[in-house]
Write an enzyme that holds these catalytic residues in place. Structure first.
Site, PDB file in Angstrom:
ATOM      1  N   ASP A  35      -2.038 -25.779 -36.764  1.00  0.00           N
ATOM      2  CA  ASP A  35      -3.476 -24.751 -37.081  1.00  0.00           C
ATOM      3  C   ASP A  35      -2.852 -24.396 -35.927  1.00  0.00           C
ATOM      4  O   ASP A  35      -3.454 -23.230 -35.701  1.00  0.00           O
ATOM      5  CB  ASP A  35      -4.491 -25.617 -37.591  1.00  0.00           C
ATOM      6  CG  ASP A  35      -5.107 -26.269 -36.070  1.00  0.00           C
ATOM      7  OD1 ASP A  35      -4.364 -26.931 -35.025  1.00  0.00           O
ATOM      8  OD2 ASP A  35      -6.212 -26.808 -36.010  1.00  0.00           O
ATOM      9  N   HIS A 198      15.229 -35.207 -15.337  1.00  0.00           N
ATOM     10  CA  HIS A 198      14.245 -35.693 -16.163  1.00  0.00           C
ATOM     11  C   HIS A 198      14.653 -37.156 -16.566  1.00  0.00           C
ATOM     12  O   HIS A 198      13.346 -38.175 -15.744  1.00  0.00           O
ATOM     13  CB  HIS A 198      14.004 -35.124 -17.435  1.00  0.00           C
ATOM     14  CG  HIS A 198      13.233 -34.091 -17.129  1.00  0.00           C
ATOM     15  ND1 HIS A 198      12.971 -32.932 -17.362  1.00  0.00           N
ATOM     16  CD2 HIS A 198      12.276 -33.198 -15.883  1.00  0.00           C
ATOM     17  CE1 HIS A 198      12.498 -31.769 -17.258  1.00  0.00           C
ATOM     18  NE2 HIS A 198      12.003 -32.249 -15.915  1.00  0.00           N
TER      19      HIS A 198
END
Ligand code: NAD
Length: 395
Positions: A35, A198
């Site tokens: 949403d 990472h």
């Protein structure tokens, strides 16, 4: 007023809405996830909080439907993790103007392969940034985002490559950062710092620690937690990339390996004023105030009890859209990358994927990566032709 479309509704998209709105662009947003479009609309506008200034911008139209927001845009920005690039490019493709410029922040590795294979017939201008210019976090969704730090200079590649200097100049004004044009996307692919940092730090801090449990107060720092072993691993990965870049350059006339910055050089250049002690790679990580407070990714497994999260984006994004692409290039040119291989083998086991198998990129999950082999690039001649824009890629 010039129009741009931002794809995404996360931290980076929030910063871009604020900066582009403040700079006088008409900003539309394509936010198909959950949403997000609705939440961005109700927020009203975005305030970008930075140490020394505040920018405010409001989107004109926000929609989960690309038909409503992509047409008419001169600039389309993908402010998304790399694993969302393909679906986003496919969704926006039918609505892109023939003159549109499409770019990714950050490009990660192999963005040009993916974008070219999806948009090939459109012959659009592409660009990518080596990293996201900012460390940023949403403060209140749809309303405010904070820029915690800005990198001092960021590489930009374009396709066609001749447009890189012009784009770097124009986009630097929009993003309010310094952009350095480089000669090809191959430079971004190899010099993608996330692919080393990472997975490398996850390996250094997380391997063999599956059974360790932390409380909120004992979760280790991520970047500032780099120990001598991890720094050595990161350095070895970076050195392997340098060797690979030089080997590729011998076969690719338009590729300059000097543009592939080694990790230590990149770190010092990106955070020139934020690093207190530049005496070694390890000290540069540990004393970088832009990294302060960022912790090892963990997941809650009980009340105030946390375990290392091995499904983190630091592996799920930076291995298939980073290290595996680099490993694919190494396979093309016949350069061995033992440290990178070790990290990929370890990461793929935690991700429950198979990329490397018996020393070759022959795992069953290779198709979800951006390794050149996935795009039919199996020889250096083909790589050179694709980089030169003379050959189409399979979609
Ligand atoms: P984020 O997690 O805040 O936002 C991700 C957004 O991407 C989501 O909100 C959604 O809008 C979109 N998205 C995710 N999956 C999608 C899908 N399957 N389909 C369509 N949309 C999807 O991420 P961010 O912090 O904005 O980071 C964007 C990129 O920048 C990532 O590659 C990240 O690794 C990189 N980066 C971020 C920072 C930072 O400080 N935020 C720093 C360096 C690099």
């Amino acid at each position: 007023m010039p129009k741009l479309t931002i794809c995404g509704g996360g931290n980076a998209a929030h910063v871009l809405i604020g900066l582009a709105g403040q700079a006088g662009w008409e900003v539309d947003v394509f936010a198909p996830l959950a949403d997000e479009a609705e939440r961005l609309r109700t927020g009203g506008g975005i305030t970008v909080l930075q140490q020394d200034k505040i920018s405010v911008g409001q989107a004109h139209c926000i929609s989960p439907d690309p038909a409503e927001v992509v047409s008419g845009s001169e600039l389309v920005l993908l402010a998304l993790p790399a694993f969302a690039h393909d679906t986003t490019l496919r969704a926006i493709a039918p609505f892109l103007e023939p003159s549109a410029i499409v770019g990714a922040l950050p490009a990660r590795s192999g963005f040009d392969f993916a974008a070219h294979s999806i948009l090939a017939e459109r012959d659009l201008t592409l660009f990518g940034l080596q990293t996201l210019p900012w460390a940023c976090r949403i403060v209140t969704y749809g309303q405010a985002v904070e820029i915690l730090g800005t990198k001092e200079v960021i590489n930009l590649a374009a396709r066609p490559p001749t447009l890189a200097p012009r784009l770097a100049k124009e986009l630097a004004a929009l993003f309010n950062v310094s952009l350095q044009p480089v000669s090809s996307f191959l430079v971004l692919t190899l010099a993608n710092p996330g692919q080393i940092i990472h997975p490398g730090i996850m390996y250094g801090l997380g391997q063999g620690r599956e059974a360790i449990r932390f409380t909120q107060d004992t979760i280790p720092l991520f970047y500032q937690g780099v120990d001598p072993f991890t720094a050595g691993l990161l350095q070895a990965m970076s050195t392997e990339v340098q060797t690979l870049a030089r080997a590729l350059a011998a076969h690719l006339p338009n590729f300059d390996p000097v543009e592939v910055t080694p990790l230590y050089t990149w770190l010092i250049r990106s955070y020139a004023t934020a690093i207190a002690d530049k005496s070694s790679l390890q000290r540069a990580f540990v004393t970088n105030r832009a990294y302060a407070g960022l912790k090892l990714p963990t997941r809650a497994i009980g009340p105030n009890t946390f375990a290392v999260d091995y499904t983190t984006r630091y592996l799920a994004e930076d291995v298939p859209y980073g290290l595996v692409v680099t490993r694919g290039l190494a396979e093309l040119v016949g350069v061995s990358t033992p440290t990178i291989d070790e990290v990929i083998y370890w990461a793929q086991a935690h991700l429950k994927r198979s990329y490397l198998l018996n020393g070759r990129l022959a795992g069953t999950d290779l198709a979800e990566t951006r390794a050149p082999q996935n795009y039919g690039i199996r020889t250096l001649e083909r790589l050179a032709a694709v980089m030169g824009g003379q050959e189409a890629l399979p979609a």
